[in-house]
Motif scaffolding. Structure first.
Motif, PDB file in Angstrom:
ATOM      1  N   GLY A  30       4.941 -12.308  -6.070  1.00 22.49           N
ATOM      2  CA  GLY A  30       6.045 -13.201  -5.748  1.00 22.49           C
ATOM      3  C   GLY A  30       6.566 -12.928  -4.351  1.00 22.49           C
ATOM      4  N   THR A  31       7.801 -13.314  -4.084  1.00 24.30           N
ATOM      5  CA  THR A  31       8.302 -13.245  -2.709  1.00 24.30           C
ATOM      6  C   THR A  31       9.250 -12.060  -2.455  1.00 24.30           C
ATOM      7  N   ASP A  32       9.460 -11.223  -3.457  1.00 26.55           N
ATOM      8  CA  ASP A  32      10.373 -10.084  -3.314  1.00 26.55           C
ATOM      9  C   ASP A  32       9.746  -8.996  -2.434  1.00 26.55           C
ATOM     10  N   GLN A  33      10.260  -8.881  -1.214  1.00 28.21           N
ATOM     11  CA  GLN A  33       9.666  -7.948  -0.248  1.00 28.21           C
ATOM     12  C   GLN A  33       9.787  -6.487  -0.692  1.00 28.21           C
ATOM     13  N   ALA A  34      10.784  -6.192  -1.510  1.00 27.15           N
ATOM     14  CA  ALA A  34      10.940  -4.802  -1.984  1.00 27.15           C
ATOM     15  C   ALA A  34       9.746  -4.415  -2.851  1.00 27.15           C
ATOM     16  N   SER A  35       9.244  -5.350  -3.662  1.00 26.49           N
ATOM     17  CA  SER A  35       8.073  -5.024  -4.489  1.00 26.49           C
ATOM     18  C   SER A  35       6.815  -4.957  -3.625  1.00 26.49           C
ATOM     19  N   TRP A  36       6.746  -5.731  -2.552  1.00 23.25           N
ATOM     20  CA  TRP A  36       5.613  -5.636  -1.635  1.00 23.25           C
ATOM     21  C   TRP A  36       5.533  -4.232  -1.020  1.00 23.25           C
ATOM     22  N   ALA A  37       6.694  -3.691  -0.654  1.00 16.38           N
ATOM     23  CA  ALA A  37       6.728  -2.387   0.033  1.00 16.38           C
ATOM     24  C   ALA A  37       6.174  -1.266  -0.840  1.00 16.38           C
ATOM     25  N   GLU A  38       6.190  -1.470  -2.160  1.00 11.83           N
ATOM     26  CA  GLU A  38       5.632  -0.474  -3.085  1.00 11.83           C
ATOM     27  C   GLU A  38       4.116  -0.383  -2.994  1.00 11.83           C
ATOM     28  N   TYR A  39       3.488  -1.402  -2.383  1.00  6.08           N
ATOM     29  CA  TYR A  39       2.028  -1.433  -2.265  1.00  6.08           C
ATOM     30  C   TYR A  39       1.575  -1.560  -0.812  1.00  6.08           C
ATOM     31  N   ASP A  40       2.355  -1.035   0.097  1.00  6.53           N
ATOM     32  CA  ASP A  40       2.042  -1.139   1.528  1.00  6.53           C
ATOM     33  C   ASP A  40       2.048   0.279   2.105  1.00  6.53           C
ATOM     34  N   ALA A  41       0.890   0.749   2.548  1.00  5.83           N
ATOM     35  CA  ALA A  41       0.757   2.148   2.986  1.00  5.83           C
ATOM     36  C   ALA A  41       1.737   2.473   4.110  1.00  5.83           C
ATOM     37  N   THR A  42       1.893   1.546   5.047  1.00  3.67           N
ATOM     38  CA  THR A  42       2.794   1.796   6.174  1.00  3.67           C
ATOM     39  C   THR A  42       4.246   1.900   5.696  1.00  3.67           C
ATOM     40  N   ALA A  43       4.645   0.973   4.820  1.00  5.90           N
ATOM     41  CA  ALA A  43       6.017   1.020   4.289  1.00  5.90           C
ATOM     42  C   ALA A  43       6.229   2.285   3.459  1.00  5.90           C
TER      43      ALA A  43
END
Ligand SMILES: N[C@@H](CCC(=O)N[C@@H](CS)C(=O)NCC(=O)O)C(=O)O
Length: 279
Positions: A191-204
């Motif tokens: 979905g569009t929730d950037q907080a959940s994206w950050a959980e799967y982003d090595a840099t974040a």
């Protein structure tokens, strides 16, 4: 678990197996290389996560990893990259989403949420199955991968340093939040929730304080996906800022293919062996 095939390879066995996965609600295939050392003792296990469009066969056939794994006494586990044939609408439509493109995350969006759970599949279900069915030393597990699988290896290692004692990547997607492949996959699965994206982003993850053992990355300078999709400089800057140990090697003239991977596979296996066996 069922055995699909087993072949002699560098003094022991290259096998292909299948099992019914609870996480993905489907039959999953994976490849295991057992080194000769596994005939008399439990051995360290090294997981290899492949990239977009790949299966459990791709790296098993093309990466040339078995000879050096045999030498260092490492078991290799090469899983598939997504559930297959689960019957979701559109699962076969794109090569960079759905089948062959699981992105090593647990989807929350419908209709993907029930089956596209490759994060939990790799970290929990497959790891426990391997530890139960093969002569694995559960305290000596490492992980590496290529492209989408490099992203998977980095994120899984950063989030679970107690489980993974070594990590490396070939041409990883360094920040899926900041590239078209990742933005498409994360929007569809998360979905569009950037907080959940950050959980799967090595840099974040590095920016947010997660740490892994010393990371080795090789990146070809002639990689056709380098500037638009992979962006290793973003991850390099985050690691430098955060004090995360990283060796990033830019390999002149190499592209994104398995010719690149097989050239540097030996260095990666030695990197893992140094962490897992001290050799
Ligand atoms: N299908 C894509 C390329 C997909 C691709 O390069 N996949 C990489 C991983 S991201 C791979 O390892 N492919 C399998 C292979 O080279 O055997 C295209 O046409 O541009």
């Amino acid at each position: 678990m069922k055995t699909l095939s087993e072949q002699a390879c560098f003094g022991c066995i290259q096998g292909f197996y299948a099992h019914d996965s609870a996480e993905t609600g489907s039959e999953m295939r994976f490849a295991v290389y057992l080194p000769p050392a596994a005939t008399s003792a439990s051995v360290p296990v090294l997981y290899y996560l492949a990239g977009l469009t790949c299966t459990e066969e791709t790296a098993t056939i093309k990466a040339g990893a078995q000879r050096v794994a045999a030498e260092h006494g490492l078991m290799l586990v090469m899983p598939d990259t997504s559930p297959r044939g689960v019957g979701l609408p559109g699962e076969e439509d794109d090569w960079d989403f759905g089948t062959g493109a699981g992105f090593y995350l647990d989807a929350v969006m419908e209709p993907w949420a029930d089956c596209y759970r490759m994060y939990s599949y790799i970290r929990d279900e497959l790891r426990l199955l391997i530890n139960e069915k093969f002569p694995a030393d559960p305290d000596r597990t490492g992980i590496f991968g290529h492209s989408m699988g490099g992203h998977g290896a980095l994120t899984i290692a950063l989030k679970n340093p107690e489980l993974y004692k070594s990590v490396s990547a070939f041409a990883p997607i360094s920040s899926p939040m900041q590239c078209p492949w990742g933005q498409k996959a994360f929007t569809g699965y998360l979905g569009t929730d950037q907080a959940s994206w950050a959980e799967y982003d090595a840099t974040a993850l590095v920016k947010n304080g997660k740490r892994a053992p010393h990371i080795l990355i090789d990146q070809g300078t002639a990689d056709q996906f380098l500037c638009e999709q992979l962006k290793p400089e973003i991850f390099e800057a985050a690691c430098k800022e955060a004090g995360q140990p990283l060796t990033l090697r830019r390999q002149d003239g190499y592209d994104h293919s398995y010719y690149f991977i097989q050239t540097f596979m030996e260095d990666h296996i030695r990197h893992h062996a140094a962490h897992l066996t001290g050799t």
